[in-house]
Design a protein around this motif. Structure first.
Motif, PDB file in Angstrom:
ATOM      1  N   ASP A 351       0.908  -1.131   0.034  1.00  0.00           N
ATOM      2  CA  ASP A 351      -0.111  -0.102   0.125  1.00  0.00           C
ATOM      3  C   ASP A 351       0.817   1.403  -0.130  1.00  0.00           C
ATOM      4  O   ASP A 351       0.356   2.343  -0.200  1.00  0.00           O
ATOM      5  N   ARG A 365      -6.119  -1.145  -6.639  1.00  0.00           N
ATOM      6  CA  ARG A 365      -6.535  -2.578  -7.138  1.00  0.00           C
ATOM      7  C   ARG A 365      -5.410  -3.282  -7.174  1.00  0.00           C
ATOM      8  O   ARG A 365      -5.185  -4.586  -6.866  1.00  0.00           O
ATOM      9  N   SER A 368      -4.549  -4.241  -3.931  1.00  0.00           N
ATOM     10  CA  SER A 368      -5.300  -5.401  -3.417  1.00  0.00           C
ATOM     11  C   SER A 368      -4.891  -6.934  -3.779  1.00  0.00           C
ATOM     12  O   SER A 368      -4.838  -8.039  -3.166  1.00  0.00           O
ATOM     13  N   GLU A 372      -3.810 -10.138  -1.954  1.00  0.00           N
ATOM     14  CA  GLU A 372      -4.265 -11.513  -1.916  1.00  0.00           C
ATOM     15  C   GLU A 372      -3.446 -12.660  -2.533  1.00  0.00           C
ATOM     16  O   GLU A 372      -3.203 -13.983  -2.230  1.00  0.00           O
TER      17      GLU A 372
END
Length: 385
Positions: A351, A365, A368, A372
């Motif tokens: 981030d 995105r 993210s 993941e």
């Protein structure tokens, strides 16, 4: 390719047994069946090496041409999903295959070599003022057959029409010249070059392959590679010697000790450089791919060839590196869609990698997805080749 250092000299059955006794692999009934077939090929090759055919007296005196080399054992085409130990079984077979003239290489690399040979032969004939050959493929295949009696291919797949249109004549000649071929693939023979251009002209090659090679399916079984992957740190920060050592350790763990070597992929008429590659695993520096004019097609080509990709030294990006950040986004998006496993070293947490510059908002995105891709749930997903 996988290291051959752990072979016993007795063939794949003994090699697999040795690895199990060392605790490197666990018992697997499907592997047992495949390795027995590989052992049969090994034993046939050993018998041929122990009693090679002798040319006739007239041939030895140069009064008649020498006969063609003896036909080698029937080859094997072993296919199954990415997580099925095909590469390991190939290493167990190839490491001490009793053949002086043997080669193991990625099928894509072999086809690049074949196209280069065809091109050079045509150029040599033109330089001599000789008329073009009606079929250049046959003499090139015969030349390969004199150099190599056992060809072992990793990642057998057909993706270009240029390859598809020559494979029939190429392999028909190799087989007729007595070359033994052992190959592994993610695809069943009937699925090769699926939906490709002019595929109807490719279908006779599939028939030839099934006639001249025994087709064996290797089921998924237990995913030993994923066992190793779960033991590794997949997102390393901060940058430095410690992180670099960990990335090298990860590469060697996933490639079963192989050093890896540079590899060139081909897509849409472009070369895609992979600085360090072994079957299923690739490694590059962030600048190798994100500082060059690479696009989605290039990253898709990489993702198709490797189930795990290691990227070193991802920096913190800003307004002065917007082009690199955009390529990084494309790279991560592509790897994510193909369910590639990513191991990387980065200057900071996901981030904080790109918080200022054009596209910084959209970069969330990517953040993210990076998060993941570290999760146990993502790491067990099948690679989409």
């Amino acid at each position: 390719m996988d290291s051959d250092a752990h072979t016993t000299g007795k063939g794949p059955v003994a090699n697999l047994t040795a690895r199990r006794l060392a605790g490197q692999v666990q018992a697997d009934s499907v592997q047992e069946k495949i390795v027995l077939r590989l052992q049969a090929v090994h034993d046939q090759l050993a018998a041929m090496a122990a009693d090679p055919p002798r040319p006739s007296l007239l041939a030895r005196l140069g009064l008649m041409s020498a006969p063609k080399p003896a036909e080698g054992p029937h080859g094997l085409y072993i296919w199954g999903p990415v997580r099925s130990s095909k590469s390991m079984l190939m290493a167990l077979f190839f490491g001490d295959a009793p053949v002086a003239k043997k080669r193991r290489l990625d099928f894509h690399e072999f086809m690049l070599e074949v196209h280069d040979r065809l091109h050079r032969r045509r150029e040599e004939l033109a330089a001599k003022g000789a008329p073009p050959e009606a079929d250049t493929i046959v003499p090139v295949a015969k030349a390969i057959a004199t150099e190599t009696r056992l060809l072992c291919f990793d990642e057998f797949q057909v993706t270009t029409i240029a390859d598809a249109m020559i494979l029939g004549r190429l392999f028909e000649t190799l087989f007729d010249e007595g070359v033994t071929v052992v190959a592994t693939s993610n695809r069943a023979p009937d699925d090769l070059y699926k939906d490709g251009l002019q595929r109807d002209r490719f279908l006779p090659f599939i028939d030839l392959l099934k006639q001249r090679m025994d087709v064996l399916e290797l089921g998924g079984g237990h995913d030993y590679r994923m066992d190793r992957l779960r033991e590794l740190d997949v997102y390393l920060t901060p940058l430095g010697a410690w992180a670099n050592a960990k990335l090298d350790e990860a590469f060697r763990a996933l490639s079963r000790g192989a050093d890896g070597e540079p590899r060139v992929l081909r897509t849409q008429g472009r070369d895609v450089d992979v600085p360090r590659a072994a079957p299923g695993v690739a490694m590059a520096h962030y600048l190798d791919w994100c500082a060059k004019p690479m696009g989605a097609a290039d990253f898709l080509c990489i993702a198709d060839h490797f189930h795990t990709i290691i990227v070193a030294d991802i920096p913190k990006m800003g307004p002065d590196s917007q082009d690199k950040a955009a390529r990084f986004v494309t790279m991560i998006d592509t790897f994510y869609e193909k369910k590639v496993k990513l191991i990387c070293s980065a200057a900071t947490a996901p981030d904080k990698l790109y918080i200022e510059g054009d596209g910084a908002f959209e970069f969330q995105r990517t953040v993210s997805r990076l998060m993941e891709m570290q999760s146990p749930e993502y790491l067990v997903l099948d690679h989409i080749a």
